[in-house]
Enzyme design. Structure first.
Site, mmCIF file in Angstrom:
data_model
loop_
_atom_site.group_PDB
_atom_site.id
_atom_site.type_symbol
_atom_site.label_atom_id
_atom_site.label_comp_id
_atom_site.label_asym_id
_atom_site.label_seq_id
_atom_site.Cartn_x
_atom_site.Cartn_y
_atom_site.Cartn_z
ATOM 1 N N ASP A 1 -0.874 0.235 0.981
ATOM 2 C CA ASP A 1 -0.303 1.029 -0.090
ATOM 3 C C ASP A 1 0.607 0.096 -0.900
ATOM 4 O O ASP A 1 0.956 -1.003 -0.480
ATOM 5 C CB ASP A 1 0.461 2.238 0.487
ATOM 6 C CG ASP A 1 0.672 3.329 -0.543
ATOM 7 O OD1 ASP A 1 0.968 4.455 -0.172
ATOM 8 O OD2 ASP A 1 0.521 3.036 -1.756
HETATM 9 C C1 GLC Z 1 1.488 5.055 -4.339
HETATM 10 C C2 GLC Z 1 1.026 6.054 -3.305
HETATM 11 C C3 GLC Z 1 -0.452 6.006 -3.035
HETATM 12 C C4 GLC Z 1 -1.193 5.612 -4.307
HETATM 13 C C5 GLC Z 1 -0.805 4.183 -4.635
HETATM 14 C C6 GLC Z 1 -1.461 3.699 -5.924
HETATM 15 O O1 GLC Z 1 2.711 4.506 -3.951
HETATM 16 O O2 GLC Z 1 1.698 6.054 -2.052
HETATM 17 O O3 GLC Z 1 -0.842 7.306 -2.566
HETATM 18 O O4 GLC Z 1 -2.594 5.704 -4.112
HETATM 19 O O5 GLC Z 1 0.604 4.011 -4.721
HETATM 20 O O6 GLC Z 1 -0.992 4.450 -7.003
#
Ligand code: GLC
Length: 715
Positions: free
Chosen positions: A287
Site C-alpha cells: 500500500d
Molecule cells: C491508499 C489506500 C489504498 C489505495 C492506495 C492507492 O492509501 O490505503 O486502499 O488503493 O492508497 O490509492
C-alpha cells in the site's frame, strides 16, 4: 544463367534471414507465459529488474516519461486528481514499449472501488443487497469503464472484515461477517477479471489490504492490530483466500502492524500463507508508503533496511516510495538480499503483465469510452443496485407513499446535495448524480406538491422526507469517528419536524453503522441509504413510492451507542451469558446483523433437516418461506449454525449460507440448503480444519436474531 541468378537470390535471402535478429522468445505470443518470462528475465539488467518492482504515483505524464524510458518505473498508481487521459496513458505506454531497451509494458492501477464514472453504492452498501450476482454485474460495469480509460488493475476489492463502526474504512468492506466478505470479494474479482484477462473491457484485481487491517485498535486507521494466528485464520484470511481462489492477479499489503510484525514485512502472511499454503502466483503490491513506513513501525532503521524487510517478506512492488529502486542494488552487493529473491519478485510481476495481455496488446482503444462510459445501461444498473441496497429498518405504514399525499417536504442536508458517492469517488464527474429532490420530484404523481428544503421545516408538510447522515468526508481512509451518532444536530431537527405533526420518513446517508437510537421515537419510517452513488435520488424515490420493495438487510450490526463498539453478531460465548450487559444500558444492538424490513411480510415454516453430515455426506436443510403480505417482495433467507460443544469455543451464531428469493403475495417457496462438512469444520487446537462430531443448532430466517430452529448432527 538463370540457375546462377536463382542461386544468388536464394543465397541472398538466406543470408538476409540469418542476419535478421530472431524474434526474442518473450516477444513471441505463441510461446507459453513462463517461457517468455524466463527469456525476458534473462535479458534484464539489475536496474531494469528493480524498475519492475517500483510503482510511481502518476502526477504529470510529461515528468514521468524519463522514468519510463530508462525502465526505472514499471507501473503507475493513478489518482483521481491527476487521472491521465487515454492519450496520455497510451503515450506513456508507447514510451515503455517502443523507447525503453526491452520494451516491457507498464500497468496502470486505479481505485475502482464501487464504480469508475458511473458510481454504485459503497461496498458496505452493496453488501446490504445480499446479492453477489448483482455486485458482480456492478464490477463488470466498473471494469468496462475503467479499462476503457486505460486502467489495467483495480485496487479492489477490499475484503478486510471489520467490526468497529468507528473505523472509517468499514465503509469499504463487505461487513462484519467472513462469509459475506468471501462471497462479495469473489463476486468483484470475477466481475473485474471476467473469464479472459486479455479482454479489453476487463481489469485485473488487487485484493486488499492484506491482512487484518480492519482490526485497527480503537477503530483508528493505521493503528496496530493484536491478532492471534487463530484470529487471522478464522476471521481475516478467509476472504483473501477466496479472492485468490477466484483468480485475483494481485494483492495489496496493508499498513497495520500484526502483533509485532507489520503486514508489509510479514513473512508468515506474505510467504508462508499466501505463497506456501495458497500457491498464489501473482504479485504483492505494497500500500501507499507502507514500505517506507516500516521505519515508523521501528523494524527498519533506514530505507535500505525497509526495502530488504519488505522484499524478503514477500512484497514484490513498492508503491509510491522509492526504497527498492534506490537501495536494493547496494543491499545486493552487501549480500543483505539475494538476487533469487529479486528475480522471483520480477517473475511475478512479468507473469501478470503477460497474463493481462500488456505485452501483446499494450494500448487502449481510445474509441472505447464512447460506448462504455456512463451508458444508460450502467445508470440503470446503478439505480437497481442502490434500490436493492437500501434497508428499511422501521415503517409504521407511512411507506410506501400512497401517491395521494397533498404535499411532501424533502428536508435535510441530503435533500439537494450530491454528497452521495462515498469517500472513494472513482473518476466520477461530481455533477453527474441525481439528488433526492430531483428523484422525488420526478416520481411524485401530479397534484403532489413537493416542497424543497427548509421551507418544509417551517410548514407542516403531510410527509417530511428528512435526509440526514454523514458526509463522504466523515468516513473512508483516515476518517474515523469517536462518536457514531448523527452529526450537526440532525437528530434534533428530526424531533422538531415530528413535533410539528408531520409524518417523518428519515433517510440516512451513511458510510458506517450509526447509533440512531435517539431518533427512533420521532420517525415513522427509517431507511438506510448508505452513499448510494450516481442514481441516488431515483433509487430512493423508487423505494419510497414502492416501485421497488426494499429488500436490503444489514451487513453490519447497528449499535445503540458508540460505547458498545466493537459489536457484532458472531462473537464467542461468555461463561455468564446472562451477564452480557452494561449498568447504564442494554447491551443488545439497536438493529442486528441481517435485519431488514419489507413492504410485505414473510413467514417461515417447516424447517427440516434431512441426513447427517460427515466427511462424505451432506445434510439437506429445507424451510418454507411464504409471502404473507399484499406486495411482491424479495427476502434474504439466512442459514446460521452454532456448534454446541467443540474443542475450541465457537461463535453463538455463524452464517453459513444465504440466498435471496422473490415471492408474489401469497406465494410460498421451499428453500433448500446443502450443509457440508466444510461448512461445519472448525480450526482445531492445532489450527487445522476439522469436523468434530456432535450436535449443531441450525436456524433459518430473515435475520441473525429471528428464524426457526432445529438440530443437525455431524458424525
Ligand atoms: C491508499 C489506500 C489504498 C489505495 C492506495 C492507492 O492509501 O490505503 O486502499 O488503493 O492508497 O490509492
Amino acid at each position: 544463367m538463370k540457375k546462377v541468378l536463382a542461386t544468388l537470390i536464394f543465397t541472398a535471402a538466406v543470408l538476409t534471414l540469418s542476419a535478421a535478429p530472431a524474434t526474442p522468445k518473450y516477444k513471441d505470443p505463441a510461446r507459453k507465459t513462463d517461457e517468455r518470462v524466463e527469456d525476458l528475465l534473462g535479458r534484464m539488467t539489475l536496474q531494469e529488474k528493480l524498475g519492475q518492482l517500483s510503482q510511481t504515483l502518476l502526477a504529470s505524464p510529461a515528468d514521468a516519461m524519463a522514468g519510463v524510458k530508462d525502465g526505472s518505473t514499471g507501473s503507475f498508481c493513478c489518482v483521481k486528481s491527476h487521472l491521465p487521459s487515454v492519450a496520455d496513458r497510451n503515450a506513456l505506454q508507447r514510451a515503455a514499449v517502443e523507447q525503453s531497451r526491452l520494451g516491457i509494458p507498464l500497468y496502470f492501477g486505479f481505485d475502482v472501488i464501487h464504480g469508475f464514472k458511473t458510481l454504485f453504492p459503497t461496498p458496505l452498501g452493496m453488501a446490504a443487497s445480499w446479492d453477489p450476482g448483482l455486485v458482480k454485474q456492478a464490477a463488470v460495469a466498473a471494469a468496462a469503464e475503467g479499462a476503457s480509460w486505460g486502467m489495467d488493475i483495480a485496487f479492489s476489492p477490499m475484503v478486510d472484515v471489520s467490526r468497529d463502526a468507528r473505523w472509517g474504512r468499514i465503509s469499504e468492506c463487505f461487513g462484519e461477517d467472513v462469509l459475506m466478505n468471501r462471497r462479495f470479494g469473489r463476486a468483484c474479482v470475477e466481475g473485474y477479471q471476467g473469464t479472459d484477462l486479455k479482454n479489453k473491457l476487463s481489469m485485473g484485481s488487487c485484493v486488499k489490504h492484506f491482512v487484518g487491517y480492519g482490526a485497527a485498535l480503537g477503530g483508528r486507521d493505521y493503528q496496530f492490530t493484536e491478532l492471534s494466528e487463530r484470529a487471522l485464520r478464522e476471521t481475516y484470511l478467509p476472504s483473501f483466500h477466496e479472492c485468490i481462489e477466484a483468480g485475483a492477479v494481485s494483492v495489496m499489503s496493508a499498513f497495520n502492524d500484526i502483533s509485532g510484525s507489520p503486514a508489509s514485512a510479514n513473512p508468515f502472511t506474505l510467504t508462508k500463507v499466501l505463497r506456501g499454503e495458497w500457491g498464489f502466483r501473482g504479485f504483492v503490491l505494497s500500500d501507499w508508503d507502507a514500505v517506507y513506513e516500516l521505519e515508523m513501525h521501528g523494524i527498519a532503521g533506514d530505507d535500505a533496511q525497509a526495502a530488504v524487510a519488505a522484499l524478503s517478506a514477500g512484497v514484490d512492488i513498492e508503491m509510491k516510495t522509492k526504497t527498492y529502486i534506490s537501495t536494493l542494488e547496494k543491499s545486493l552487493a552487501e549480500k543483505k538480499i539475494d538476487i533469487k529473491t529479486i528475480d522471483e519478485a520480477v517473475r511475478r510481476v512479468l507473469r501478470v503483465k503477460f497474463d493481462l495481455g500488456l505485452f501483446d496488446d499494450p494500448y487502449t482503444d481510445e474509441s472505447l469510452q464512447k460506448t462504455q462510459i456512463k451508458t444508460d445501461e450502467k445508470k440503470a444498473l446503478s439505480r437497481k443496485a442502490a434500490g436493492e441496497c437500501m434497508v428499511l429498518l422501521k415503517n409504521n405504514g407511512v411507506l410506501p407513499l400512497k401517491g395521494k399525499e397533498r404535499n411532501i417536504a424533502v428536508i435535510g442536508n441530503w435533500a439537494n446535495c450530491l454528497d452521495i458517492f462515498g469517500w472513494w469517488t472513482g473518476a466520477v464527474d461530481e455533477r453527474d448524480g441525481v439528488t433526492v429532490m430531483q428523484g422525488i420530484a420526478a416520481a411524485a404523481p401530479k397534484g403532489t406538491q413537493v416542497i424543497n428544503g427548509s421551507m418544509g421545516r417551517m410548514m407542516k408538510p403531510e410527509v417530511a422526507v428528512v435526509c440526514v447522515g454523514e458526509s463522504g468526508s466523515m468516513f473512508g481512509e483516515d476518517h474515523n469517528r469517536s462518536d457514531i451518532t448523527l452529526p450537526w444536530g440532525q437528530a434534533e431537527m428530526i424531533r422538531q419536524i415530528k413535533e410539528r405533526g408531520s409524518k417523518v420518513v428519515a433517510v440516512v446517508f451513511n458510510g458506517r453503522p450509526l447509533a440512531l437510537e435517539e431518533i427512533m421515537p420521532y420517525v415513522d419510517a427509517l431507511v438506510i441509504a448508505w452513499h448510494p452513488g450516481s442514481e441516488s435520488g431515483n433509487a430512493l424515490a423508487d423505494v419510497l413510492y414502492g416501485k421497488v420493495n426494499p429488500s436490503g438487510k444489514l451487513p453490519v450490526t447497528f449499535p445503540r451507542s458508540t460505547g458498545q463498539v466493537p459489536l457484532f453478531y458472531c462473537d464467542r460465548p461468555s461463561g455468564r451469558p446472562d451477564k452480557d450487559t452494561y449498568i447504564d444500558m442494554d447491551a443488545k444492538p439497536l438493529f442486528p446483523f441481517g435485519f431488514g424490513l419489507s413492504y410485505t411480510t414473510f413467514d417461515y415454516s417447516d424447517l427440516t433437516v434431512a441426513g447427517n453430515v460427515d466427511a462424505k455426506s451432506e445434510a439437506t436443510v429445507s424451510v418454507t418461506v411464504t409471502n404473507t403480505g399484499k406486495a411482491a417482495g424479495k427476502e434474504v433467507v439466512q442459514l446460521y449454525i452454532h456448534d454446541k460443544v467443540a474443542s475450541v469455543t465457537q461463535p453463538d451464531k455463524k452464517l453459513i449460507d444465504f440466498t435471496k428469493i422473490e415471492l408474489a403475495p401469497g406465494a410460498s417457496q421451499v428453500v433448500t440448503f446443502k450443509v457440508t462438512a466444510r461448512q461445519l469444520e472448525i480450526l482445531g487446537r492445532d489450527l487445522k480444519p476439522v469436523l468434530e462430531p456432535g450436535e449443531f443448532d441450525v436456524w433459518a430466517g430473515g435475520s441473525s436474531e429471528s428464524g426457526l430452529h432445529a438440530l443437525l448432527t455431524a458424525k
